[in-house]
Design an enzyme around this catalytic site. Structure first.
Site, PDB file in Angstrom:
ATOM      1  N   LYS A 148       1.256  -0.897  -0.543  1.00 15.95           N
ATOM      2  CA  LYS A 148       0.190   0.423  -0.107  1.00 15.95           C
ATOM      3  C   LYS A 148       0.631   0.788   0.078  1.00 15.95           C
ATOM      4  O   LYS A 148       0.207   2.338  -0.504  1.00 15.95           O
ATOM      5  CB  LYS A 148      -1.266  -0.333   1.160  1.00 15.95           C
ATOM      6  CG  LYS A 148      -1.527   0.874   1.366  1.00 15.95           C
ATOM      7  CD  LYS A 148      -3.047   0.801   3.129  1.00 15.95           C
ATOM      8  CE  LYS A 148      -2.418   0.716   3.976  1.00 15.95           C
ATOM      9  NZ  LYS A 148      -2.003   1.944   4.365  1.00 15.95           N
ATOM     10  N   ARG A 202      -9.804   5.193   9.927  1.00 16.30           N
ATOM     11  CA  ARG A 202      -9.857   3.699  11.393  1.00 16.30           C
ATOM     12  C   ARG A 202     -11.133   3.706  11.573  1.00 16.30           C
ATOM     13  O   ARG A 202     -11.030   2.326  11.729  1.00 16.30           O
ATOM     14  CB  ARG A 202      -8.459   3.624  12.233  1.00 16.30           C
ATOM     15  CG  ARG A 202      -7.673   3.679  11.056  1.00 16.30           C
ATOM     16  CD  ARG A 202      -6.418   3.864  12.228  1.00 16.30           C
ATOM     17  NE  ARG A 202      -4.792   4.487  11.962  1.00 16.30           N
ATOM     18  CZ  ARG A 202      -4.177   3.472  11.600  1.00 16.30           C
ATOM     19  NH1 ARG A 202      -4.111   1.631  11.432  1.00 16.30           N
ATOM     20  NH2 ARG A 202      -3.125   4.076  10.807  1.00 16.30           N
ATOM     21  N   ARG A 254      10.435 -10.773   2.983  1.00 19.75           N
ATOM     22  CA  ARG A 254      11.151  -9.204   2.708  1.00 19.75           C
ATOM     23  C   ARG A 254      12.003  -9.318   3.802  1.00 19.75           C
ATOM     24  O   ARG A 254      13.060 -10.337   4.696  1.00 19.75           O
ATOM     25  CB  ARG A 254       9.758  -8.351   3.637  1.00 19.75           C
ATOM     26  CG  ARG A 254       9.862  -6.874   3.982  1.00 19.75           C
ATOM     27  CD  ARG A 254       8.564  -6.493   3.974  1.00 19.75           C
ATOM     28  NE  ARG A 254       8.440  -6.491   5.179  1.00 19.75           N
ATOM     29  CZ  ARG A 254       7.110  -6.172   5.981  1.00 19.75           C
ATOM     30  NH1 ARG A 254       6.725  -5.663   5.035  1.00 19.75           N
ATOM     31  NH2 ARG A 254       6.994  -6.439   6.879  1.00 19.75           N
ATOM     32  N   ARG A 272      13.182  -8.360  10.056  1.00 22.25           N
ATOM     33  CA  ARG A 272      12.301  -8.040  10.887  1.00 22.25           C
ATOM     34  C   ARG A 272      12.226  -9.312  12.259  1.00 22.25           C
ATOM     35  O   ARG A 272      11.575 -10.585  11.226  1.00 22.25           O
ATOM     36  CB  ARG A 272      11.867  -6.757  10.059  1.00 22.25           C
ATOM     37  CG  ARG A 272      11.838  -5.351  10.743  1.00 22.25           C
ATOM     38  CD  ARG A 272      10.778  -4.648   9.831  1.00 22.25           C
ATOM     39  NE  ARG A 272       9.580  -5.133  11.053  1.00 22.25           N
ATOM     40  CZ  ARG A 272       7.952  -4.299  10.150  1.00 22.25           C
ATOM     41  NH1 ARG A 272       8.465  -3.204   9.172  1.00 22.25           N
ATOM     42  NH2 ARG A 272       6.834  -5.058  11.151  1.00 22.25           N
ATOM     43  N   ARG A 302      -2.427  -9.568  12.615  1.00 21.89           N
ATOM     44  CA  ARG A 302      -2.263  -8.327  11.719  1.00 21.89           C
ATOM     45  C   ARG A 302      -3.355  -8.084  10.770  1.00 21.89           C
ATOM     46  O   ARG A 302      -4.585  -7.473  11.128  1.00 21.89           O
ATOM     47  CB  ARG A 302      -0.641  -7.525  11.457  1.00 21.89           C
ATOM     48  CG  ARG A 302       0.132  -7.448  12.418  1.00 21.89           C
ATOM     49  CD  ARG A 302       1.094  -6.983  12.175  1.00 21.89           C
ATOM     50  NE  ARG A 302       2.001  -7.485  10.682  1.00 21.89           N
ATOM     51  CZ  ARG A 302       2.907  -7.640  10.357  1.00 21.89           C
ATOM     52  NH1 ARG A 302       3.953  -6.822  11.627  1.00 21.89           N
ATOM     53  NH2 ARG A 302       3.303  -8.183   9.561  1.00 21.89           N
TER      54      ARG A 302
END
Ligand SMILES: [Zn+2]
Length: 220
Positions: free
Chosen positions: A13, A88, A127, A159, A170
């Site tokens: 995004k 949100r 990633r 990460r 998430r």
């Protein structure tokens, strides 16, 4: 054109928001970035954000809206904006409508980038970010010069919270929080779902089609 971009974490995004910002000559407006900038500037609003955030409290919607009001009134945002990470909640969406209406604007398009969970898990597991400069790569979609080295020479690492369990959690959170908002915009007939599978370029093309910026139309 005022546009809102939704998409689960890992859907690309942020990158797409940046590209749309260039294509539409409209700034990418992210509450997180704006709040950080105000705090760094030490403005009156920034000091208020500090008060709440230093106590671990959520910043009230009214303050965030003031931030938007100021940002959207700036010359570069007069003809449009790309909202990323906001609203949100339904009350925030309604307040945003009221705010835009004050200057004769409205939410023109809401795009929702849709990517299945399994794909997100795979993407995030691939990633890597650079320890030195922070550049983010994807081993398949945006490969670094070598699997463990950044173009700046820094070491590439994964990460710690990029694990499948965290990613799944998430994703579920995103779906449950976003569903009412997507309904809100679907009822207003401004919501367009965009298939987020494929390369970044492919997704950009689908977004352009969804928004109605055809290639070669000379938009902007
Ligand atoms: Zn680097």
């Amino acid at each position: 054109m005022d546009l809102i971009l939704f998409g689960p974490p890992g859907a690309g995004k942020g990158t797409q928001a940046k590209r749309l910002s260039e294509l539409l000559s409209a700034p990418q407006v992210s509450t997180g970035d704006l709040m950080r900038a105000e705090r760094a500037r030490g403005s009156e609003l920034g000091r208020k954000f500090d008060e709440f955030m230093s106590k671990g409290l959520l910043v009230p919607d009214a303050l965030v809206l003031r931030l938007f009001e100021e940002r959207l009134a700036q010359p570069d945002a007069k003809s449009g904006s790309i909202l990323d990470g906001y609203p949100r909640t339904i009350p925030q969406a309604q307040a945003l409508d009221d705010l835009l209406a004050k200057s004769g604007r409205k939410v023109d398009v809401v795009t929702s980038i849709e990517v299945p969970l399994d794909e997100i898990v795979e993407r995030i597991a691939m990633r890597r970010s650079c320890e030195s400069c922070g550049q983010i790569y994807h081993l398949r979609y945006n490969p670094p010069p070598s699997p463990d080295r950044c173009s700046c020479g820094g070491k590439l690492v994964q990460r710690q919270d990029d694990t499948e369990e965290v990613v799944r959690k998430r994703y579920e959170e995103y779906l449950s929080k976003t569903a009412p908002l997507l309904d809100y915009y679907r009822r207003r007939a401004v919501l367009v779902s965009v298939d987020g599978l494929g390369s970044l370029d492919e997704v950009t093309e689908r977004l352009k089609a969804a928004i109605g910026i055809g290639s070669g139309t000379g938009f902007g």
